[in-house]
Design a protein around this motif. Structure first.
Motif, PDB file in Angstrom:
ATOM      1  N   SER A 162       0.853  -1.191   0.000  1.00 55.37           N
ATOM      2  CA  SER A 162       0.000   0.000   0.000  1.00 55.37           C
ATOM      3  C   SER A 162       0.892   1.244   0.000  1.00 55.37           C
ATOM      4  O   SER A 162       0.752   2.121  -0.834  1.00 55.37           O
ATOM      5  N   SER A 163       1.843   1.272   0.932  1.00 56.59           N
ATOM      6  CA  SER A 163       2.848   2.350   0.938  1.00 56.59           C
ATOM      7  C   SER A 163       4.194   1.698   1.205  1.00 56.59           C
ATOM      8  O   SER A 163       5.042   2.234   1.869  1.00 56.59           O
ATOM      9  N   ALA A 185       1.945   8.490   2.108  1.00 59.26           N
ATOM     10  CA  ALA A 185       2.720   7.889   1.017  1.00 59.26           C
ATOM     11  C   ALA A 185       1.780   7.176   0.039  1.00 59.26           C
ATOM     12  O   ALA A 185       1.954   7.262  -1.175  1.00 59.26           O
ATOM     13  N   MET A 186       0.756   6.501   0.580  1.00 55.34           N
ATOM     14  CA  MET A 186      -0.215   5.794  -0.255  1.00 55.34           C
ATOM     15  C   MET A 186      -0.888   6.762  -1.219  1.00 55.34           C
ATOM     16  O   MET A 186      -1.135   6.455  -2.372  1.00 55.34           O
ATOM     17  N   VAL A 244       4.189   4.488  -5.309  1.00 54.23           N
ATOM     18  CA  VAL A 244       4.561   3.357  -4.450  1.00 54.23           C
ATOM     19  C   VAL A 244       5.481   2.421  -5.248  1.00 54.23           C
ATOM     20  O   VAL A 244       5.106   1.961  -6.317  1.00 54.23           O
ATOM     21  N   THR A 296      -0.427   1.136   7.086  1.00 54.34           N
ATOM     22  CA  THR A 296      -0.202   1.862   5.835  1.00 54.34           C
ATOM     23  C   THR A 296       0.178   3.298   6.198  1.00 54.34           C
ATOM     24  O   THR A 296      -0.454   3.898   7.057  1.00 54.34           O
ATOM     25  N   ASN A 297       1.194   3.823   5.551  1.00 50.22           N
ATOM     26  CA  ASN A 297       1.485   5.250   5.652  1.00 50.22           C
ATOM     27  C   ASN A 297       0.579   5.918   4.615  1.00 50.22           C
ATOM     28  O   ASN A 297       0.873   5.912   3.419  1.00 50.22           O
ATOM     29  N   TRP A 298      -0.562   6.463   5.083  1.00 45.50           N
ATOM     30  CA  TRP A 298      -1.574   6.906   4.123  1.00 45.50           C
ATOM     31  C   TRP A 298      -1.119   8.094   3.302  1.00 45.50           C
ATOM     32  O   TRP A 298      -1.539   8.287   2.175  1.00 45.50           O
TER      33      TRP A 298
END
Ligand SMILES: [Zn+2]
Length: 267
Positions: free
Chosen positions: A104-105, A160-161, A166, A156-158
């Motif tokens: 995800s990230s 970065a997501m 990614v 998840t690092n949202w």
């Protein structure tokens, strides 16, 4: 090569009783107006504050879905006879779960009820995911996840997501590597719960793409509690977020909020 969804994920937004196809609205200016009313998604009572993304306080205290073991599945207490709602537990927890790896990230481990694949992955904005084990209960999935957390992230690092860049990962290789790293813990769990209760799987990875026209360069968040009217051009949808040119909004967080949506013609 991972199996791939040819088309981007199809999103709908539920406003009142209407389901609005969001993909069609990309490129359009939108306006969300929150009128200050929050209705519990379980009992429909109005509540001043939303607990656990949509519940009133009494439901938050009473429902099994809001118990702390949902966030920490290894603490499932069904076997002790203390589940808040044993029937709910039987259909939601005492049933097959999947332990998966997702990108995800970056690499993360996660668990979900078998029937929630791939919904859960889409919810997290994963660009790719792969099942690792199929296990008999939610608690076993949680115990495997705890073992994995020593080696990979579970969050998840949202931010970065939502940046959209990614890096690709070799998920089948990561799966083999991780299964090797947790072999000892898996052997212990099998000794206690039976070999059939934790099955390693060789299922293919699934890659997912999202309807995003413009990725945000800098991430600003909208919050209906602080700013009841939000306006902007919809540039995309990923995970639980609407991406507007004025900022992103985690729409899941405002599930129980009474909101009016206006859509305008493309500029
Ligand atoms: Zn309620």
């Amino acid at each position: 090569m991972p199996a791939s969804a040819a088309e981007p994920v199809d999103y709908t937004l539920k406003v009142g009783d209407t389901r609005i196809p969001l993909n069609d609205l990309i490129g359009h200016p939108l306006r969300l107006d929150y009128d200050g009313v929050i209705r519990c998604i379980h009992c429909d009572r109005t509540t001043k504050k939303s607990f656990n993304q949509g519940y009133c306080y009494p439901c938050f205290r009473k429902l099994a879905a809001c118990d702390s073991c949902i966030m920490s599945p290894e603490k499932c207490h069904y076997h002790l006879g203390t589940c808040r709602e044993p029937e709910w537990g039987e259909t939601h927890c005492m049933t097959e779960h999947v332990v998966y790896l997702a990108n995800s990230s970056g690499l993360k481990v996660g668990i979900t009820r078998a029937s929630q694949v791939p919904t859960r992955w889409i919810d997290q904005g994963a660009v790719e995911a792969i099942p690792m084990l199929r296990v008999a209960t939610r608690q076993l999935a949680g115990l495997v996840e705890v073992a994995c957390k020593q080696h990979v992230a579970d969050r998840t690092n949202w931010r970065a997501m939502l940046k959209g860049d990614v890096p690709e990962l070799d998920l089948p290789a990561e799966r083999s590597r991780l299964l090797g790293l947790i072999a000892g813990e898996l052997a212990d769990l099998r000794a206690e719960h039976g070999a059939d209760a934790l099955r390693e799987v060789s299922e293919e990875a699934l890659s997912l793409s999202y309807p995003v026209e413009v990725w945000p360069a800098k991430i600003k968040t909208h919050n209906l509690d602080k700013e009841p009217s939000v306006e902007g051009v919809l540039q995309g949808v990923k995970g639980q977020y609407l991406i507007l040119d004025t900022g992103v909004i985690n729409i899941r967080k405002f599930t129980a909020y009474q909101v009016r949506l206006q859509v305008f013609a493309r500029a």
